[in-house]
Design a protein around this motif. Sequence first.
Motif, PDB file in Angstrom:
ATOM      1  N   ALA A   6     -33.101   6.070  29.676  1.00  0.00           N
ATOM      2  CA  ALA A   6     -32.124   6.692  28.777  1.00  0.00           C
ATOM      3  C   ALA A   6     -32.634   6.710  27.342  1.00  0.00           C
ATOM      4  O   ALA A   6     -32.521   7.718  26.640  1.00  0.00           O
ATOM      5  CB  ALA A   6     -30.791   5.949  28.855  1.00  0.00           C
ATOM      6  N   VAL A   7     -33.216   5.600  26.899  1.00  0.00           N
ATOM      7  CA  VAL A   7     -33.723   5.530  25.528  1.00  0.00           C
ATOM      8  C   VAL A   7     -34.909   6.472  25.352  1.00  0.00           C
ATOM      9  O   VAL A   7     -35.009   7.187  24.350  1.00  0.00           O
ATOM     10  CB  VAL A   7     -34.091   4.076  25.159  1.00  0.00           C
ATOM     11  N   LYS A   8     -35.813   6.515  26.335  1.00  0.00           N
ATOM     12  CA  LYS A   8     -36.960   7.440  26.262  1.00  0.00           C
ATOM     13  C   LYS A   8     -36.491   8.888  26.241  1.00  0.00           C
ATOM     14  O   LYS A   8     -37.030   9.715  25.514  1.00  0.00           O
ATOM     15  CB  LYS A   8     -37.893   7.225  27.447  1.00  0.00           C
ATOM     16  N   THR A   9     -35.464   9.197  27.014  1.00  0.00           N
ATOM     17  CA  THR A   9     -34.948  10.565  27.055  1.00  0.00           C
ATOM     18  C   THR A   9     -34.321  10.950  25.721  1.00  0.00           C
ATOM     19  O   THR A   9     -34.549  12.052  25.210  1.00  0.00           O
ATOM     20  CB  THR A   9     -33.903  10.709  28.174  1.00  0.00           C
ATOM     21  N   CYS A  10     -33.550  10.042  25.144  1.00  0.00           N
ATOM     22  CA  CYS A  10     -32.862  10.364  23.890  1.00  0.00           C
ATOM     23  C   CYS A  10     -33.827  10.459  22.710  1.00  0.00           C
ATOM     24  O   CYS A  10     -33.613  11.254  21.803  1.00  0.00           O
ATOM     25  CB  CYS A  10     -31.785   9.331  23.604  1.00  0.00           C
ATOM     26  N   ARG A  24     -23.067   9.852  31.396  1.00  0.00           N
ATOM     27  CA  ARG A  24     -22.370   8.722  30.800  1.00  0.00           C
ATOM     28  C   ARG A  24     -23.303   7.524  30.645  1.00  0.00           C
ATOM     29  O   ARG A  24     -23.305   6.852  29.618  1.00  0.00           O
ATOM     30  CB  ARG A  24     -21.162   8.357  31.677  1.00  0.00           C
ATOM     31  N   SER A  25     -24.126   7.269  31.662  1.00  0.00           N
ATOM     32  CA  SER A  25     -25.053   6.138  31.578  1.00  0.00           C
ATOM     33  C   SER A  25     -26.074   6.345  30.468  1.00  0.00           C
ATOM     34  O   SER A  25     -26.436   5.402  29.760  1.00  0.00           O
ATOM     35  CB  SER A  25     -25.765   5.927  32.914  1.00  0.00           C
ATOM     36  N   GLU A  26     -26.539   7.575  30.281  1.00  0.00           N
ATOM     37  CA  GLU A  26     -27.488   7.879  29.210  1.00  0.00           C
ATOM     38  C   GLU A  26     -26.875   7.573  27.846  1.00  0.00           C
ATOM     39  O   GLU A  26     -27.504   6.948  26.990  1.00  0.00           O
ATOM     40  CB  GLU A  26     -27.888   9.355  29.303  1.00  0.00           C
ATOM     41  N   TYR A  27     -25.641   7.990  27.661  1.00  0.00           N
ATOM     42  CA  TYR A  27     -24.946   7.757  26.395  1.00  0.00           C
ATOM     43  C   TYR A  27     -24.770   6.262  26.120  1.00  0.00           C
ATOM     44  O   TYR A  27     -25.116   5.773  25.049  1.00  0.00           O
ATOM     45  CB  TYR A  27     -23.580   8.454  26.414  1.00  0.00           C
ATOM     46  N   TRP A  28     -24.242   5.537  27.103  1.00  0.00           N
ATOM     47  CA  TRP A  28     -23.939   4.127  26.867  1.00  0.00           C
ATOM     48  C   TRP A  28     -25.193   3.274  26.737  1.00  0.00           C
ATOM     49  O   TRP A  28     -25.224   2.336  25.937  1.00  0.00           O
ATOM     50  CB  TRP A  28     -23.003   3.587  27.958  1.00  0.00           C
ATOM     51  N   TYR A  29     -26.226   3.580  27.483  1.00  0.00           N
ATOM     52  CA  TYR A  29     -27.478   2.830  27.326  1.00  0.00           C
ATOM     53  C   TYR A  29     -28.094   3.105  25.958  1.00  0.00           C
ATOM     54  O   TYR A  29     -28.656   2.219  25.325  1.00  0.00           O
ATOM     55  CB  TYR A  29     -28.471   3.169  28.435  1.00  0.00           C
ATOM     56  N   PHE A  30     -27.998   4.350  25.492  1.00  0.00           N
ATOM     57  CA  PHE A  30     -28.511   4.668  24.171  1.00  0.00           C
ATOM     58  C   PHE A  30     -27.711   3.941  23.087  1.00  0.00           C
ATOM     59  O   PHE A  30     -28.280   3.408  22.129  1.00  0.00           O
ATOM     60  CB  PHE A  30     -28.483   6.186  23.947  1.00  0.00           C
ATOM     61  N   MET A  31     -26.396   3.900  23.229  1.00  0.00           N
ATOM     62  CA  MET A  31     -25.565   3.168  22.270  1.00  0.00           C
ATOM     63  C   MET A  31     -25.882   1.668  22.323  1.00  0.00           C
ATOM     64  O   MET A  31     -25.925   1.001  21.291  1.00  0.00           O
ATOM     65  CB  MET A  31     -24.081   3.387  22.557  1.00  0.00           C
ATOM     66  N   LEU A  32     -26.123   1.139  23.515  1.00  0.00           N
ATOM     67  CA  LEU A  32     -26.488  -0.262  23.665  1.00  0.00           C
ATOM     68  C   LEU A  32     -27.795  -0.552  22.938  1.00  0.00           C
ATOM     69  O   LEU A  32     -27.941  -1.596  22.295  1.00  0.00           O
ATOM     70  CB  LEU A  32     -26.603  -0.631  25.149  1.00  0.00           C
ATOM     71  N   HIS A  34     -28.863   0.905  20.284  1.00  0.00           N
ATOM     72  CA  HIS A  34     -28.557   0.851  18.856  1.00  0.00           C
ATOM     73  C   HIS A  34     -27.892  -0.468  18.482  1.00  0.00           C
ATOM     74  O   HIS A  34     -28.195  -1.034  17.430  1.00  0.00           O
ATOM     75  CB  HIS A  34     -27.647   2.020  18.462  1.00  0.00           C
ATOM     76  N   VAL A  35     -27.007  -0.946  19.315  1.00  0.00           N
ATOM     77  CA  VAL A  35     -26.342  -2.224  19.039  1.00  0.00           C
ATOM     78  C   VAL A  35     -27.363  -3.356  19.049  1.00  0.00           C
ATOM     79  O   VAL A  35     -27.338  -4.244  18.185  1.00  0.00           O
ATOM     80  CB  VAL A  35     -25.206  -2.477  20.056  1.00  0.00           C
ATOM     81  N   LEU A  36     -28.293  -3.333  19.994  1.00  0.00           N
ATOM     82  CA  LEU A  36     -29.315  -4.379  20.064  1.00  0.00           C
ATOM     83  C   LEU A  36     -30.216  -4.359  18.837  1.00  0.00           C
ATOM     84  O   LEU A  36     -30.553  -5.412  18.283  1.00  0.00           O
ATOM     85  CB  LEU A  36     -30.134  -4.222  21.337  1.00  0.00           C
ATOM     86  N   VAL A  37     -30.596  -3.171  18.397  1.00  0.00           N
ATOM     87  CA  VAL A  37     -31.422  -3.060  17.186  1.00  0.00           C
ATOM     88  C   VAL A  37     -30.651  -3.565  15.976  1.00  0.00           C
ATOM     89  O   VAL A  37     -31.184  -4.302  15.144  1.00  0.00           O
ATOM     90  CB  VAL A  37     -31.895  -1.603  16.978  1.00  0.00           C
ATOM     91  N   LEU A  38     -29.370  -3.213  15.882  1.00  0.00           N
ATOM     92  CA  LEU A  38     -28.536  -3.671  14.776  1.00  0.00           C
ATOM     93  C   LEU A  38     -28.412  -5.194  14.772  1.00  0.00           C
ATOM     94  O   LEU A  38     -28.510  -5.836  13.719  1.00  0.00           O
ATOM     95  CB  LEU A  38     -27.147  -3.028  14.866  1.00  0.00           C
ATOM     96  N   LEU A  39     -28.224  -5.786  15.930  1.00  0.00           N
ATOM     97  CA  LEU A  39     -28.122  -7.247  16.014  1.00  0.00           C
ATOM     98  C   LEU A  39     -29.427  -7.923  15.623  1.00  0.00           C
ATOM     99  O   LEU A  39     -29.420  -8.982  14.980  1.00  0.00           O
ATOM    100  CB  LEU A  39     -27.697  -7.663  17.423  1.00  0.00           C
TER     101      LEU A  39
END
Length: 102
Positions: A6-10, A24-32, A34-39
């Motif tokens: 998902a991250v490679k695709t985005c 939906r999985s592509e969206y949520w994994y991509f958002m995840l 971003h959250v991990l990078v932010l943390l």
Amino acid sequence: MGFVEAVKTCYGPKYARFSGRAARSEYWYFMLSHVLVLLCWLGLAVALFLPALDRVLPQFFDVAVSLAMLAIFIVTILKGTEGRNRFGPDPLATRAREEIFA
């Protein structure tokens, strides 16, 4: 679609493409991701800030500056509210300067 895919695709073929659809999985994994990078950034900021604070506070105490005085100093450098409030017009507004210093 998995996390890495998902991250490679985005960041790959769908980068800055605002058309089409996403799973939906592509969206949520991509958002995840971003959250991990932010943390990670937040953890790094805290890891760098705490030792600096640990060295600065004793220096303030050595010159007899209390935490209350430090808080007052911080409040004085913060920007005030924009526009008129219960204490009068905004002194930084152009029109208010004319009213205050007329």
